[in-house]
Design a protein around this motif. Structure first.
Motif, PDB file in Angstrom:
ATOM      1  N   ILE A  11       0.841  -1.206   0.000  1.00  0.00           N
ATOM      2  CA  ILE A  11       0.000   0.000   0.000  1.00  0.00           C
ATOM      3  C   ILE A  11       0.874   1.252   0.000  1.00  0.00           C
ATOM      4  N   ALA A  12       1.900   1.257   0.833  1.00  0.00           N
ATOM      5  CA  ALA A  12       2.790   2.425   0.893  1.00  0.00           C
ATOM      6  C   ALA A  12       3.485   2.644  -0.439  1.00  0.00           C
ATOM      7  N   ASP A  13       3.919   1.553  -1.085  1.00  0.00           N
ATOM      8  CA  ASP A  13       4.567   1.693  -2.396  1.00  0.00           C
ATOM      9  C   ASP A  13       3.613   2.291  -3.422  1.00  0.00           C
ATOM     10  N   SER A  14       2.345   1.817  -3.430  1.00  0.00           N
ATOM     11  CA  SER A  14       1.397   2.354  -4.413  1.00  0.00           C
ATOM     12  C   SER A  14       1.101   3.829  -4.142  1.00  0.00           C
ATOM     13  N   LYS A  15       1.016   4.214  -2.855  1.00  0.00           N
ATOM     14  CA  LYS A  15       0.772   5.624  -2.538  1.00  0.00           C
ATOM     15  C   LYS A  15       1.961   6.489  -2.938  1.00  0.00           C
ATOM     16  N   VAL A  16       3.150   5.982  -2.717  1.00  0.00           N
ATOM     17  CA  VAL A  16       4.349   6.732  -3.106  1.00  0.00           C
ATOM     18  C   VAL A  16       4.391   6.902  -4.615  1.00  0.00           C
ATOM     19  N   LYS A  17       4.034   5.857  -5.347  1.00  0.00           N
ATOM     20  CA  LYS A  17       4.028   5.959  -6.813  1.00  0.00           C
ATOM     21  C   LYS A  17       3.009   6.988  -7.274  1.00  0.00           C
ATOM     22  N   ARG A  18       1.819   6.985  -6.636  1.00  0.00           N
ATOM     23  CA  ARG A  18       0.809   7.977  -7.005  1.00  0.00           C
ATOM     24  C   ARG A  18       1.294   9.385  -6.705  1.00  0.00           C
ATOM     25  N   LEU A  19       1.942   9.567  -5.554  1.00  0.00           N
ATOM     26  CA  LEU A  19       2.471  10.885  -5.215  1.00  0.00           C
ATOM     27  C   LEU A  19       3.544  11.316  -6.215  1.00  0.00           C
TER      28      LEU A  19
END
Length: 139
Positions: free
Chosen positions: A97-105
């Motif tokens: 989840i953190a990786d996907s949020k970082v990618k979106r950011l």
């Protein structure tokens, strides 16, 4: 031959001295060889003692580890392993989840940078060609 008979006692004394010197050298060499053998044997004994101590410590560890587990201990161990598995899966999920949020950011940041660059290009075109010519082409 008269000279040999007169000095025969010097020849005998020389032979005796030579024999005694050779015998003393033989004794010294024998003593040195024994000392070297004793020194090497002492080193080997010290190595064997250290090896024996390490094997004794290993044996004591094996004795300590050979304690039988009770059913209660096994249940505690199994529950701890299950909890570890659950925690690991939660951590893995959180990391995804953190990786996907970082990618979106990161994508949002890149998009914002692209829009800023587009605005700069528009302003530069306005300065070069004038606002009326650009609006007619864009519009």
């Amino acid at each position: 031959m008269a000279g040999l008979e007169e000095n025969i006692h010097w020849v005998i004394i020389g032979a005796i001295l030579l024999a005694s010197i050779l015998y003393m050298m033989f004794i010294l060499i024998t003593i040195l060889k024994r000392r070297i053998r004793v020194r090497d044997a002492t080193r080997e004994i010290a190595l064997l003692k250290m090896d024996l101590l390490s094997k004794q410590a290993h044996l004591e560890n094996l004795i300590e580890d050979s304690v039988e587990w009770t059913p209660g201990d096994l249940k505690k161990f199994d529950s701890a392993m299950k909890q570890n598995k659950m925690l690991k899966s939660k951590i893995d999920t959180g990391m995804v989840i953190a990786d996907s949020k970082v990618k979106r950011l990161e994508l949002g940041n890149q998009t914002a940078e692209l829009f800023d660059t587009l605005e700069k290009i528009k302003k530069y075109e306005d300065k070069l060609f004038g606002e009326d010519a650009i609006k007619e082409g864009r519009g």
